[in-house]
Design a protein around this motif. Structure first.
Motif, mmCIF file in Angstrom:
data_model
loop_
_atom_site.group_PDB
_atom_site.id
_atom_site.type_symbol
_atom_site.label_atom_id
_atom_site.label_comp_id
_atom_site.label_asym_id
_atom_site.label_seq_id
_atom_site.Cartn_x
_atom_site.Cartn_y
_atom_site.Cartn_z
ATOM 1 N N ASN A 50 12.753 38.802 -11.924
ATOM 2 C CA ASN A 50 11.677 38.224 -11.128
ATOM 3 C C ASN A 50 12.023 38.234 -9.640
ATOM 4 N N ARG B 13 11.834 41.760 -8.237
ATOM 5 C CA ARG B 13 10.445 42.181 -8.024
ATOM 6 C C ARG B 13 9.898 41.572 -6.736
ATOM 7 N N SER C 147 11.493 43.188 -3.670
ATOM 8 C CA SER C 147 10.959 44.540 -3.434
ATOM 9 C C SER C 147 9.617 44.473 -2.725
#
Length: 152
Positions: free
Chosen positions: A69, A72, A75
């Protein structure tokens, strides 16, 4: 404390329910103001705003988000230009995460929305009740942290 009372209070269910409702309210509030990031992404920016130059593992521990998580979220924030990842001098596989000036700008832009959400969340609750509640939550968190293993 009496076991029957504990069962009656359903502390875990109440904490979970309040957490879910709080998350829904934050998402709806962010959506209504056309914020360019999510509450989850804001929470990561918030930690970096206060403690810049953290490793991903530290961010994960401070935000209580698991590695996939947090990866992500990082990113997405990096692609938006809100954070940078700098390779650590001791290892090319480890990165220090820093908030960019653009990240600071979006954090400061969205902060009033977050404060409004929290003010509406605690509406009608006295400062002393909020202080007492926060003290209890801190103690519960300490109890839990002493019983579980979280990799930092």
């Amino acid at each position: 404390m009496d076991k029957n009372k504990l069962l009656k209070y359903k502390i875990g269910a109440n904490l979970s329910g309040v957490g879910s409702l709080s998350k829904i309210f934050a998402i709806q509030s962010f959506s209504a103001c056309d914020c360019e990031i999510t509450p989850e992404q804001f929470s990561v920016l918030s930690v970096l705003y206060e403690n810049d130059g953290l490793y991903q593992r530290q961010l994960s521990a401070l935000t209580l988000k698991d590695r996939p998580n947090i990866s992500r979220i990082l990113s997405i924030l990096e692609s938006m230009g809100y954070i940078t990842k700098t390779p650590d001098v001791s290892s090319r596989k480890i990165y220090k995460i820093s908030i960019t000036p653009k990240g600071i700008e979006v954090y400061e832009k969205i902060l009033p929305v977050v404060l409004k959400v929290w003010l509406e969340t605690v509406e009608g609750i006295s400062d002393s009740d909020i202080d007492a509640f926060n003290n209890v939550l801190v103690k519960i968190k300490q109890n839990l942290l002493s019983k579980i293993n979280i990799q930092m």
